[in-house]
Every structure is written in C-alpha cells, then in structure tokens.
Design an enzyme around this catalytic site. Structure first.
Site, PDB file in Angstrom:
ATOM      1  N   SER A  35       0.798  -1.672   0.265  1.00  0.00           N
ATOM      2  CA  SER A  35       0.104  -0.177   0.028  1.00  0.00           C
ATOM      3  C   SER A  35       0.500   1.408  -0.204  1.00  0.00           C
ATOM      4  CB  SER A  35      -1.301   0.435   0.802  1.00  0.00           C
ATOM      5  OG  SER A  35      -1.319   1.599   1.599  1.00  0.00           O
ATOM      6  N   ASP A  62      -4.390   3.617  -1.484  1.00  0.00           N
ATOM      7  CA  ASP A  62      -5.560   3.950  -0.967  1.00  0.00           C
ATOM      8  C   ASP A  62      -6.320   4.640  -1.141  1.00  0.00           C
ATOM      9  OD1 ASP A  62      -6.216   1.703   0.774  1.00  0.00           O
ATOM     10  OD2 ASP A  62      -3.882   2.286   1.690  1.00  0.00           O
ATOM     11  N   HIS A  94      -8.414   1.305  -3.524  1.00  0.00           N
ATOM     12  CA  HIS A  94      -9.512   1.529  -2.736  1.00  0.00           C
ATOM     13  C   HIS A  94      -9.624   2.260  -2.604  1.00  0.00           C
ATOM     14  CE1 HIS A  94      -9.604  -0.259   1.460  1.00  0.00           C
ATOM     15  NE2 HIS A  94     -10.590  -0.379   1.314  1.00  0.00           N
ATOM     16  N   MET A  96     -12.321   4.557  -0.374  1.00  0.00           N
ATOM     17  CA  MET A  96     -12.693   4.768   0.332  1.00  0.00           C
ATOM     18  C   MET A  96     -13.336   5.869   0.728  1.00  0.00           C
ATOM     19  SD  MET A  96      -9.916   2.981   2.824  1.00  0.00           S
ATOM     20  CE  MET A  96      -8.888   2.948   1.727  1.00  0.00           C
ATOM     21  N   MET A 165     -11.044  -5.606   5.707  1.00  0.00           N
ATOM     22  CA  MET A 165     -10.335  -4.774   6.532  1.00  0.00           C
ATOM     23  C   MET A 165     -10.602  -5.433   7.854  1.00  0.00           C
ATOM     24  SD  MET A 165     -10.410  -1.216   4.632  1.00  0.00           S
ATOM     25  CE  MET A 165      -9.214  -1.235   5.408  1.00  0.00           C
TER      26      MET A 165
HETATM   27  C1  DX5 Z   1      -6.287   1.598   5.564  1.00  0.00           C
HETATM   28  C2  DX5 Z   1      -5.649   1.004   4.480  1.00  0.00           C
HETATM   29  C3  DX5 Z   1      -4.576   0.017   4.260  1.00  0.00           C
HETATM   30  C4  DX5 Z   1      -3.735  -0.135   4.688  1.00  0.00           C
HETATM   31  C5  DX5 Z   1      -2.596  -0.996   5.502  1.00  0.00           C
HETATM   32  O1  DX5 Z   1      -7.117   2.189   5.654  1.00  0.00           O
HETATM   33  O2  DX5 Z   1      -6.949   0.850   3.297  1.00  0.00           O
HETATM   34  O3  DX5 Z   1      -4.612  -0.422   3.029  1.00  0.00           O
HETATM   35  O4  DX5 Z   1      -3.181   1.178   3.627  1.00  0.00           O
HETATM   36  O5  DX5 Z   1      -1.714  -0.635   6.089  1.00  0.00           O
HETATM   37  P1  DX5 Z   1      -1.415  -0.925   7.494  1.00  0.00           P
HETATM   38  O6  DX5 Z   1      -0.480  -2.583   6.371  1.00  0.00           O
HETATM   39  O7  DX5 Z   1       0.115  -0.025   7.548  1.00  0.00           O
HETATM   40  O8  DX5 Z   1      -1.759  -1.247   8.348  1.00  0.00           O
HETATM   41 ZN    ZN Z   2      -6.452  -0.409   1.324  1.00  0.00          ZN
END
Ligand code: DX5
Ligand code: ZN
Length: 250
Positions: A35, A62, A94, A96, A165
């Site tokens: 990510s 993200d 992704h 959001m 998630m």
């Molecule tokens: C959170 C994101 C994730 C995040 C994961 O809302 O969707 O993709 O970047 O980060 P880590 O691996 O640090 O938990």
């Molecule tokens: Zn994500």
C-alpha cells in the site's frame, strides 16, 4: 462531493493486459500488494518504484475522501501519474469514498486495473460492481471490520475480489483486528460452497506474524503498508519477508 464530469479527452493508458486474477494454486503463489499510503510522499515515485522493482505483484492505492473515512489521500491523477511509469504492474485501487459510483470512470480512465468499493458506501452495490466491469476493470468489494460477509451472497457473480479490512479504514500502521481476520476463513468457505471464484484480499496490520494465519485460512492477496515500507532494507526486504511468511503457511 461533486464528481468531475467525464470528458472524451480522458486518456486511457491501460497496460493492455488484465491483472492475473487466477486463484493461487498454493500459498507460495500469494500476491503481495504494497500500500503506497505508507510511502514517503516527498519521494513518492521512488517508493512506488522500490515496490515494483522489489517484487510487488500489485500496487495498492488507498483513496480516501475525508467523508467516508477520516483522512484525505489520492485522486485519479495519482493513478494517472503512476500508470505510464509502471506500465506492467496491476494498480489495485481501494476506494474509501462516500459516492464510489461517481469515481469509477475517472479511476478506470486514469489506468486502474482493479477497483474496490465499500459495501457500506452504497445501497446500489450490484449496480456499482457492474459499472466497474463495464469500464474494463476487475470489481472488488470491501467491508469494514464489523461488516458481516453474508451480504456478498447476493452479488457473488459480480465480484472478482473481496477485500477484508482488518483495521478500521483511514490510516496505515494500525493494529490488526483478529476477529475481522476470521472472515477470511468464512469467505473461503462461502467461495467453496457456492463455486464462486473471487480472490480474497486482506488489508490492515498485515505483517510476517499475521500473514501465515491469513494465508492458511484462504487469503490470496496480502496488502501491506507499514510492514513493507518500514522494513529494515526497505520495500524489497519487506516484500520478501511477507513472501517467506506466506510460504511458511503450507
Ligand atoms: C487503511 C488502508 C490500508 C493501509 C494498510 O485504510 O486501506 O491499505 O494502508 O496499512 P498497514 O499495512 O500499515 O496497516
Ligand atoms: Zn487499502
């Protein structure tokens, strides 16, 4: 939020090949999707390049709008900038955001290969997933840690990927929520029972300790931000370490 109107001049610099969406034949084939939320934003291209050249299978992007989740990140222009620089890696977007339907065309035109929307973000889930496929992308559905996987039952034919998630969305570097991780096994069983073929992706708190369990339960894709970017040795070392952890789950 008002969506940017589509224009006929939107370039579609697509890489020409769909991302490899075959289910893994064994845990060694698990895909690693760093990510880029955890990249150093002052050296963004360098961070993305370290992942691409360091063995990443996909890049996870993200997109947060400050409404659906309490943070702001990237728009389609970031995907548009990454696409020509890294033409062969699948870009896994992704979303959001509060109105995912409004953004599908823009991210597809910018060069996304996969677009994942949150089930909680729209009452029109089937329509939204169908719209993603209609623009030539693979369609993913994500759920918050507390969202039951059962709602998928009614859109199984419309989904290429399910994203579990395992933190509350909005930020990198949070602690893995084991109860949410249990959904991976539920989704793998549902896939088996229904003869469905979606990939199972896990996102949030994924590291070398949590990933073997996830892979054993049926995860196909490990999304990892802080573990990859903050690994001593940087993304190539973090990716290699996740790959070893996934292989140890056999
Ligand atoms: C959170 C994101 C994730 C995040 C994961 O809302 O969707 O993709 O970047 O980060 P880590 O691996 O640090 O938990
Ligand atoms: Zn994500």
């Amino acid at each position: 939020m008002t969506a940017i109107p589509a224009t006929s001049t939107d370039p579609i610099p697509r890489p020409g090949s769909a991302p490899d969406m075959e289910r893994r034949p064994d845990p060694k084939e698990v895909r690693i999707a760093p990510s880029i939320l955890s990249a150093d934003f002052a050296n963004f291209a360098e961070g993305a390049g370290a992942c691409v050249h360091g063995g990443a299978d996909w890049l996870h992007i993200d997109v947060m709008d400050g409404h659906f989740v309490p943070n702001l990140t990237f728009g389609p222009d970031v995907v548009r900038a990454l696409r020509p620089r890294f033409p062969n890696i699948p870009l896994d977007v992704h979303l959001m955001v509060a109105k995912p339907y409004d953004w599908i065309e823009h991210f597809a035109a910018a060069g996304a290969d996969l677009i994942t929307v949150h089930a909680e973000a729209t009452p029109h889930l089937q329509r939204t997933l169908a719209a993603i496929r209609a623009v030539g992308c693979k369609a993913g559905v994500a759920g918050f840690s507390a969202t039951p996987p059962a709602l998928l039952q009614y859109v199984l034919d419309d989904v290429d990927l399910v994203l579990v998630m395992t933190v509350n969305p909005g930020f990198g570097g949070q602690k893995f929520l084991p109860a949410a991780g249990d959904k991976v096994g539920d989704l793998a069983r549902l896939r088996e029972q229904e003869g469905a073929c979606y990939l199972i992706s896990v996102d949030g708190g994924v590291d070398d300790k949590t990933s073997p369990h996830l892979v054993r339960d049926g995860a196909d894709i490990l999304v990892a931000g802080s573990f990859v970017f903050h690994a001593p040795g940087g993304p190539p070392a973090g990716i290699a370490s996740l790959r070893r952890a996934a292989a140890s789950a056999i």
